[in-house]
Motif scaffolding. Structure first.
Motif, short mmCIF file in Angstrom:
data_model
loop_
_atom_site.label_atom_id
_atom_site.label_comp_id
_atom_site.label_asym_id
_atom_site.label_seq_id
_atom_site.Cartn_x
_atom_site.Cartn_y
_atom_site.Cartn_z
N MET B 1 0.85 -1.21 0.00
CA MET B 1 0.00 0.00 0.00
C MET B 1 0.88 1.24 0.00
SD MET B 1 -3.43 0.73 0.52
CE MET B 1 -4.54 1.97 1.19
N ARG B 2 0.52 2.18 -0.88
CA ARG B 2 1.27 3.41 -0.99
C ARG B 2 0.31 4.57 -0.77
NH1 ARG B 2 6.32 4.56 -2.95
NH2 ARG B 2 6.19 6.36 -4.34
N TYR B 32 3.03 0.47 5.44
CA TYR B 32 2.76 1.28 4.25
C TYR B 32 4.00 2.02 3.78
CZ TYR B 32 -2.28 0.86 5.23
OH TYR B 32 -3.55 0.40 5.45
N ASP B 95 -2.23 4.49 -3.73
CA ASP B 95 -3.52 3.82 -3.56
C ASP B 95 -4.52 4.67 -2.81
OD1 ASP B 95 -2.52 1.21 -4.60
OD2 ASP B 95 -1.21 1.40 -2.86
N ALA B 96 -4.02 5.52 -1.93
CA ALA B 96 -4.93 6.32 -1.10
C ALA B 96 -4.24 7.63 -0.73
CB ALA B 96 -5.30 5.57 0.17
N LYS B 118 -9.50 7.66 -3.63
CA LYS B 118 -9.61 7.19 -2.24
C LYS B 118 -8.95 8.19 -1.30
CE LYS B 118 -9.93 2.32 -3.38
NZ LYS B 118 -9.16 1.07 -3.58
#
Lengths: 341, 341, 341, 341
Positions: B1-2, B32, B95-96, B118
């Protein structure tokens, strides 16, 4: 209407702000007269009073301590204590009492209230360990003083590759340690609610040195180590019978020095945390507590205490004040643990 | 996750504390990776990024401002702005996004969220005028700075029998004026929510002189006088097109001088209120906002924003952030009025 | 020209300001290159260096401690210490050295200077006990921190009718105690230069209570009681072998409690006094010391040290630095005695 | 012996410390009685007195302003002013006068002294522009307040890539700007002693942006631009006839914005610099000034003023007080220039 005011227990930044707000609103809005009782319950017990009006509360808002003085006198432990208080209240023509204090002071207020004394309470604990209210005044000031001290100690720790242990107030609850430790970027925070594993503390400290960043350990005065994880000896705890001397901060520093081979120094903040001018938050909270307390008097809503809920001041029964200690929850402690090591 | 992080809008003490908490917990608890976007929405728009990891957030907790920089760039007002942001997020493998900012920054976040980006939001307004949360970080610092200034001005006012007017921040909401005015013992507090009656202000000030105690008038920059009660001229308001120059504080001082025959001086606190090291409260609140924001990312709870309710951090829909301005209520203003005059 | 810089001894607010000024002026005015030596004399001894240029000194002016680290390493107590230092200076192409430190660090500098190492010294002692200069940086910061603590303790003392004893730094000289005691309105000031008569201290304290005003006793850590005037026992002095624990502050508090029948509390300020951001005075003094030190290097004026005389920075031989301790004179102490009791 | 005390001119942190020291030593060491004259020379002129003894000076040491009030009344500009003063001094049985004030107040003292009034002077100027003494009290407090403000503004400047202009006190001399600018790490310092070249200021600011570090410009209120280097218009200077409004700080900010294309904001610190609690240095200096002033009275050494030389308090003729303004020298300014750009 004549209203008595007293402050009991340990002093706390914001007491004067409460007194001022009670008197200012009482005089200007309701036309009340006031009597100051000196030194907590000793005042009404021994009939030691002082003038209390607009002139007496001028300029006291930013001042720490209490112009009324304080003590830990408990009339229920003194012969005919309650009768004498009732007599003295009557002799001074006092119709109602505003009692500002902590567990003990409000405990007395609660019992007197059940004996038909008209009391409204204002909660005070620098430790913030009162369940009935989100925050108590004085706490924010203490946390800011402790945080500023931690800020200062960081640079010494780094320059000397040294462990700094900071002992803060909190005998039964770790709120000051938790907030100041979070705000000051502590390496580990030790609180009374959770006996600490000395082996883990050593680990955290050593991991901090590996990242070339010196550790600050924040420890509440009431924190205790888990058995079997340390070599601290309780008889070293106190050389003179005073609690603060050679306290837990010094013990932790000594043990860390032994086990990490790094220099460690302890700083015991002590009374500096509870004196002096209150922060803006504490002045705001104390002022609002005072305003709402006198409003409760005006409403005849006795046996009650003011409390903060969110941003509202509400009234709760005085019995709630002393019902249960508000402790740091495991969830809140877990939030802080993210920053350990 | 980035995860990408950005800060937008006016700077505010505590921004760095949020960034640090997001990264510390994201890395150590969830593993992360992070990307910093520079200068608010300009970062993802123009693909200006910087490294963001544990080393970058070391030591930033007590520092004001934001290590990521800030701007007021709005991608919805720029051609293909949204597309470019989406492309750049994808190009960076993001990703978020954690977006820290005020009404404008979170307004963009809300719309992007509806377009499947996101995002988790962290609210920021030094003015404390956001309905969804009890307090925002930065506010307590601003109030303390203003209160300390008022404390200092009291002695000058008294020594010179002079009126001191203090202009504080607050264009649409008077929270800073209300809290600092209460905490600083102001003689009158003027806020944008309630057009002020200049005749009454004159009265308050004169009554203070009669008690031999010099008046401090606290005025929010957005306060406005009622028509017919003053001779202030709007064209005097601003000599250079800047808002702060010759603002409401100076106007009030000038008018008071004319009408009371006493010297009056205005002090405009300005940017000093929003810079520098945050108070312990703001560091605590900002840190907890950061911890809970990254937890929301981990829970996949996007389109949400963190908020303070009592002592709990909760999640509310991002749309709540911009729904309505939180204004000083008549009840709260009435509390302060007890101390006027 | 390549110049080495090192900082030795206890840390002190202002060290970074010196380093910054040396580098800024060295680079921009003289085109020098710099080498940072880590941890005092350990740096050149063990060849531990770090980059030192404009980028490294950005933003360090307001920060306490020293970016170069510190230690108490003495190369004259280590085999071949001097040879190794000379070799490492040569290996790093260092033509001259700026050594910032106290008695020990400058003592080494003096001897190295006699052995043809080109050194300029910058004096540093938080205790201000150096005869060659009017003031040293760090001292003003320590005095302000101690004064603020005393300010805070006044309100606690008064609210509780309690004696507060404040132990401040100063093993051999009482400058911090004298200045902070004067500035804080102490009831008595006890300094190492003058063994104190405990009977008199009791008298002062009791006279303060008679005027209904609570006493603050300021005591330097190195103060000692006169024989025959007290019942303090030296074996109570230190439970753990640390000097600060159960120190003179606690002893005085204990004795006062016994003899006056009033509560007494001791606060040991400790390391908080020497960490954190320097005051404006210390930043100004440290910056000017740095500017003049590099100018001395440029002038080839080695074996010298910078010093403050009035408002001028002058150069004095390094040997002056360690020649004699500057002690509080009887005249200065007599000035303060006016306020005792 | 009966001694009158008065304070004149602009207020200044430390005035109360002087009054307290004069009274404490006068009473306890010499058995003097005291009379307070209110509001500078207006007091003896109009015979407005107040009680002044040990009880009146209790607790005033840390308080800003002056308990005696102040004014700019000049008896030499009032008919029979001198006669009335002499009469009122006689009527109050005053044998000697301690006059605490700046150029104007001490100018009056000098002339009265020549007319056989027994006066000792204590110099006071927050601007530090008095040649006869190394420092005056109040200056250190002002410099610390300005430095703290600059510290705070750095983070805003960096977060927004903005120019911050800070206007500090100093109409004729740039001491506050010089010291606070040095201590705060300013990019440029503009002082009255040296008309500034706006083109160069622009250059400095732009060079700072190139190193990715935002500029802080510190400007004394009395600084003026060189003709031909700027487009500032003097009619923009002051919209309302007040000097501080739309002053030089705003003008510089406006011009920098125009010429660099970067946002610029001005902050005018104003009266906040001269109010509130004095620093430890100022309390120490003011206290010692007071002690030595009353000693001069005791020695019958009238027509003199106390002054600081190095760490000694000396006496100089009152005529020296007003002889010449102490200005920032080219050498001292050159020291600071190292840090420009």
């Amino acid at each position: 209407m004549r209203v008595g005011v007293l402050t009991g227990g340990g002093d706390c930044p914001g007491l004067n702000a409460v007194i001022r707000a009670v008197v200012r609103k009482g005089v200007s809005e309701y036309g009340y007269e006031f009597v100051g009782f000196r030194d907590g319950w000793r005042g009404p017990l021994e009939n030691i009073t002082c003038e209390l009006g607009i002139p007496q509360v001028r300029g006291i808002l930013p001042r720490g301590g209490t112009i009324l003085g304080s003590s830990r006198t408990n009339p229920f432990k003194i012969e005919n204590g309650v009768e004498r208080i009732k007599e003295n209240l009557a002799a001074n023509g006092v119709d109602a009492l505003v009692a500002i204090g902590g567990e003990d002071t409000l405990g007395v207020a609660t019992k007197l209230s059940e004996l038909d004394v008209k009391v409204v309470g204002v909660p005070k604990t620098i430790d913030n360990d009162l369940g009935a209210t989100d925050f108590t005044f004085g706490f924010d000031t203490a946390v800011n003083i402790a945080t500023e001290a931690i800020d200062r100690l960081h640079t010494t720790a780094e320059s000397h590759h040294r462990i700094m242990v900071v002992e803060v107030m909190g005998r039964h609850a770790g709120w000051i340690a938790l907030h100041a430790g979070l705000a000051g970027g502590a390496n580990v925070i030790l609180i009374p609610e959770r006996p600490f594993d000395m082996d883990k503390v050593v680990e955290y400290v050593e991991s901090r040195f590996r990242t070339n960043y010196s550790p600050i350990v924040v420890v509440a005065e009431g924190a205790v180590p888990k058995e079997g994880t340390h070599s601290l000896q309780s008889d070293e705890r106190d050389a003179f019978g005073h609690v603060r001397l050679g306290g837990i901060g010094d013990m932790v520093a000594k043990e860390l020095e032994k086990r990490t081979g790094k220099e460690a120094r302890a700083v015991v903040l002590g009374h500096v945390q509870r004196g002096g001018t209150p922060t803006a938050f504490d002045r705001w909270l104390a002022t609002r507590f005072g305003l709402h307390a006198i409003e409760a008097v005006h409403d005849g809503d006795f046996g009650m205490m003011v409390a903060l809920r969110g941003t509202d001041i509400v009234r709760v029964p005085l019995t709630d004040a002393t019902k249960e200690l508000k402790l740091v929850t495991p969830e809140l402690y877990a939030e802080a643990e993210v920053f350990f090591g």
